[in-house]
Motif scaffolding. Structure first.
Motif, PDB file in Angstrom:
ATOM      1  N   ARG A 105       0.834  -1.207   0.000  1.00  0.00           N
ATOM      2  CA  ARG A 105       0.000   0.000   0.000  1.00  0.00           C
ATOM      3  C   ARG A 105       0.866   1.254   0.000  1.00  0.00           C
ATOM      4  O   ARG A 105       0.615   2.186  -0.757  1.00  0.00           O
ATOM      5  N   LEU A 106       1.886   1.283   0.844  1.00  0.00           N
ATOM      6  CA  LEU A 106       2.766   2.448   0.888  1.00  0.00           C
ATOM      7  C   LEU A 106       3.520   2.628  -0.421  1.00  0.00           C
ATOM      8  O   LEU A 106       3.664   3.739  -0.915  1.00  0.00           O
ATOM      9  N   ARG A 107       3.986   1.541  -0.969  1.00  0.00           N
ATOM     10  CA  ARG A 107       4.717   1.632  -2.236  1.00  0.00           C
ATOM     11  C   ARG A 107       3.801   2.181  -3.329  1.00  0.00           C
ATOM     12  O   ARG A 107       4.165   3.085  -4.076  1.00  0.00           O
ATOM     13  N   THR A 108       2.599   1.661  -3.420  1.00  0.00           N
ATOM     14  CA  THR A 108       1.647   2.124  -4.430  1.00  0.00           C
ATOM     15  C   THR A 108       1.307   3.588  -4.220  1.00  0.00           C
ATOM     16  O   THR A 108       1.240   4.361  -5.169  1.00  0.00           O
ATOM     17  N   HIS A 114       7.730   9.872  -5.154  1.00  0.00           N
ATOM     18  CA  HIS A 114       9.045   9.798  -4.537  1.00  0.00           C
ATOM     19  C   HIS A 114       9.985   8.791  -5.190  1.00  0.00           C
ATOM     20  O   HIS A 114      11.116   8.674  -4.762  1.00  0.00           O
ATOM     21  N   GLY A 115       9.513   8.018  -6.130  1.00  0.00           N
ATOM     22  CA  GLY A 115      10.328   6.932  -6.653  1.00  0.00           C
ATOM     23  C   GLY A 115      10.218   5.731  -5.740  1.00  0.00           C
ATOM     24  O   GLY A 115       9.753   5.820  -4.612  1.00  0.00           O
ATOM     25  N   THR A 116      10.646   4.612  -6.197  1.00  0.00           N
ATOM     26  CA  THR A 116      10.478   3.379  -5.435  1.00  0.00           C
ATOM     27  C   THR A 116      11.436   3.269  -4.265  1.00  0.00           C
ATOM     28  O   THR A 116      11.239   2.436  -3.394  1.00  0.00           O
ATOM     29  N   SER A 118      11.985   5.584  -1.939  1.00  0.00           N
ATOM     30  CA  SER A 118      11.553   6.377  -0.804  1.00  0.00           C
ATOM     31  C   SER A 118      10.080   6.150  -0.548  1.00  0.00           C
ATOM     32  O   SER A 118       9.261   6.299  -1.426  1.00  0.00           O
ATOM     33  N   LEU A 119       9.760   5.789   0.670  1.00  0.00           N
ATOM     34  CA  LEU A 119       8.358   5.590   1.045  1.00  0.00           C
ATOM     35  C   LEU A 119       7.923   6.655   2.037  1.00  0.00           C
ATOM     36  O   LEU A 119       7.010   6.454   2.818  1.00  0.00           O
ATOM     37  N   THR A 120       8.571   7.817   2.008  1.00  0.00           N
ATOM     38  CA  THR A 120       8.168   8.893   2.909  1.00  0.00           C
ATOM     39  C   THR A 120       6.997   9.639   2.313  1.00  0.00           C
ATOM     40  O   THR A 120       6.712   9.527   1.133  1.00  0.00           O
ATOM     41  N   GLY A 121       6.348  10.398   3.150  1.00  0.00           N
ATOM     42  CA  GLY A 121       5.238  11.228   2.689  1.00  0.00           C
ATOM     43  C   GLY A 121       3.919  10.694   3.172  1.00  0.00           C
ATOM     44  O   GLY A 121       3.751   9.515   3.390  1.00  0.00           O
ATOM     45  N   ALA A 122       2.995  11.566   3.360  1.00  0.00           N
ATOM     46  CA  ALA A 122       1.638  11.187   3.756  1.00  0.00           C
ATOM     47  C   ALA A 122       0.745  12.315   3.307  1.00  0.00           C
ATOM     48  O   ALA A 122       0.683  12.590   2.128  1.00  0.00           O
ATOM     49  N   CYS A 123       0.108  12.992   4.238  1.00  0.00           N
ATOM     50  CA  CYS A 123      -0.773  14.096   3.876  1.00  0.00           C
ATOM     51  C   CYS A 123      -0.003  15.128   3.077  1.00  0.00           C
ATOM     52  O   CYS A 123       1.009  15.616   3.508  1.00  0.00           O
ATOM     53  N   GLY A 124      -0.503  15.434   1.900  1.00  0.00           N
ATOM     54  CA  GLY A 124       0.103  16.490   1.115  1.00  0.00           C
ATOM     55  C   GLY A 124       1.308  16.086   0.310  1.00  0.00           C
ATOM     56  O   GLY A 124       1.720  16.797  -0.571  1.00  0.00           O
ATOM     57  N   GLY A 125       1.921  14.961   0.585  1.00  0.00           N
ATOM     58  CA  GLY A 125       3.093  14.539  -0.160  1.00  0.00           C
ATOM     59  C   GLY A 125       4.278  15.426   0.147  1.00  0.00           C
ATOM     60  O   GLY A 125       4.267  16.220   1.070  1.00  0.00           O
ATOM     61  N   ALA A 137      -4.830   1.516  -5.105  1.00  0.00           N
ATOM     62  CA  ALA A 137      -5.822   0.572  -5.615  1.00  0.00           C
ATOM     63  C   ALA A 137      -6.051  -0.529  -4.589  1.00  0.00           C
ATOM     64  O   ALA A 137      -5.169  -0.877  -3.823  1.00  0.00           O
ATOM     65  N   SER A 138      -7.236  -1.047  -4.593  1.00  0.00           N
ATOM     66  CA  SER A 138      -7.547  -2.161  -3.713  1.00  0.00           C
ATOM     67  C   SER A 138      -6.685  -3.351  -4.096  1.00  0.00           C
ATOM     68  O   SER A 138      -6.460  -3.597  -5.281  1.00  0.00           O
ATOM     69  N   PRO A 139      -6.159  -4.098  -3.111  1.00  0.00           N
ATOM     70  CA  PRO A 139      -5.328  -5.251  -3.448  1.00  0.00           C
ATOM     71  C   PRO A 139      -6.046  -6.244  -4.351  1.00  0.00           C
ATOM     72  O   PRO A 139      -5.414  -6.933  -5.127  1.00  0.00           O
ATOM     73  N   THR A 140      -7.364  -6.281  -4.286  1.00  0.00           N
ATOM     74  CA  THR A 140      -8.085  -7.221  -5.136  1.00  0.00           C
ATOM     75  C   THR A 140      -8.106  -6.771  -6.582  1.00  0.00           C
ATOM     76  O   THR A 140      -8.406  -7.552  -7.471  1.00  0.00           O
ATOM     77  N   SER A 141      -7.772  -5.482  -6.853  1.00  0.00           N
ATOM     78  CA  SER A 141      -7.796  -4.998  -8.210  1.00  0.00           C
ATOM     79  C   SER A 141      -6.454  -5.187  -8.916  1.00  0.00           C
ATOM     80  O   SER A 141      -6.344  -4.964 -10.091  1.00  0.00           O
ATOM     81  N   ARG A 142      -5.417  -5.593  -8.184  1.00  0.00           N
ATOM     82  CA  ARG A 142      -4.106  -5.845  -8.787  1.00  0.00           C
ATOM     83  C   ARG A 142      -3.918  -7.345  -8.922  1.00  0.00           C
ATOM     84  O   ARG A 142      -4.293  -8.118  -8.050  1.00  0.00           O
ATOM     85  N   SER A 143      -3.309  -7.753 -10.002  1.00  0.00           N
ATOM     86  CA  SER A 143      -3.066  -9.174 -10.167  1.00  0.00           C
ATOM     87  C   SER A 143      -1.990  -9.645  -9.213  1.00  0.00           C
ATOM     88  O   SER A 143      -2.051 -10.739  -8.687  1.00  0.00           O
ATOM     89  N   THR A 144      -0.974  -8.823  -8.978  1.00  0.00           N
ATOM     90  CA  THR A 144       0.066  -9.152  -8.011  1.00  0.00           C
ATOM     91  C   THR A 144       0.490  -7.869  -7.317  1.00  0.00           C
ATOM     92  O   THR A 144       0.523  -6.818  -7.931  1.00  0.00           O
ATOM     93  N   PRO A 145       0.846  -7.957  -6.034  1.00  0.00           N
ATOM     94  CA  PRO A 145       1.299  -6.753  -5.342  1.00  0.00           C
ATOM     95  C   PRO A 145       2.674  -6.347  -5.837  1.00  0.00           C
ATOM     96  O   PRO A 145       3.442  -7.179  -6.293  1.00  0.00           O
ATOM     97  N   PRO A 146       2.997  -5.053  -5.741  1.00  0.00           N
ATOM     98  CA  PRO A 146       4.351  -4.613  -6.133  1.00  0.00           C
ATOM     99  C   PRO A 146       5.388  -5.253  -5.246  1.00  0.00           C
ATOM    100  O   PRO A 146       5.110  -5.566  -4.091  1.00  0.00           O
ATOM    101  N   THR A 147       6.575  -5.429  -5.783  1.00  0.00           N
ATOM    102  CA  THR A 147       7.650  -6.019  -4.973  1.00  0.00           C
ATOM    103  C   THR A 147       8.600  -4.972  -4.473  1.00  0.00           C
ATOM    104  O   THR A 147       8.652  -3.890  -4.954  1.00  0.00           O
TER     105      THR A 147
END
Length: 147
Positions: A105-108, A114-116, A118-125, A137-147
């Motif tokens: 979820r954070l990666r998506t 931020h690029g892959t 860096s997983l920083t950021g929240a409100c406002g980016g 996206a909902s995990p059910t809408s992706r065929s596979t989660p990002p790695t």
């Protein structure tokens, strides 16, 4: 359900509506989504309770006394600020998700800004970001989660 605050709040809102209870569901992420952010508050944490107070006042004036805020309180001070802004007691529900779900979820949510690496950021980016925040996206809408 995947332990996302807004989805959980929407479900609670549906349950309240089914029982005829007047209420409002509030997505707190939207209350601090503004650009540019001040240098000393890159995630607009000070803006959120100010906006929440104004909206909560309006809902109460309209006769809605059940407010369902969806968001994250990182610590007791944030929780207290939310309760103060709401002007009523706040009951907190802790949602949990498996670590792989959280990472995906954070990666998506943040890789576009931020690029892959860096997983920083929240409100406002990030302070200088021009792209808008988006709900992952909902995990059910992706065929596979990002790695």
């Amino acid at each position: 359900m995947d332990a996302q605050p807004a989805d959980s709040a929407d479900l609670l809102g549906d349950l309240l509506a089914d029982r005829g209870v007047p209420h409002a569901v509030i997505d707190l992420d939207r209350f601090c989504q503004a650009w540019p952010a001040p240098e000393d508050d890159p995630f607009q944490h000070r803006l959120l309770p100010v906006n929440l107070r104004a909206v909560a006042d309006n809902y109460r004036a309209a006769g809605l006394h059940r407010l369902v805020p969806a968001g994250v309180a990182e610590n007791a001070a944030e929780r207290a600020a939310y309760q103060d802004a709401l002007g009523m007691p706040l009951r907190v529900c802790r949602l949990t998700a498996a670590l792989p779900t959280v990472r995906a979820r954070l990666r998506t949510r943040h890789e576009a800004d931020h690029g892959t690496d860096s997983l920083t950021g929240a409100c406002g980016g990030p302070r200088n970001s021009t792209s808008s925040w988006r709900r992952p996206a909902s995990p059910t809408s992706r065929s596979t989660p990002p790695t």
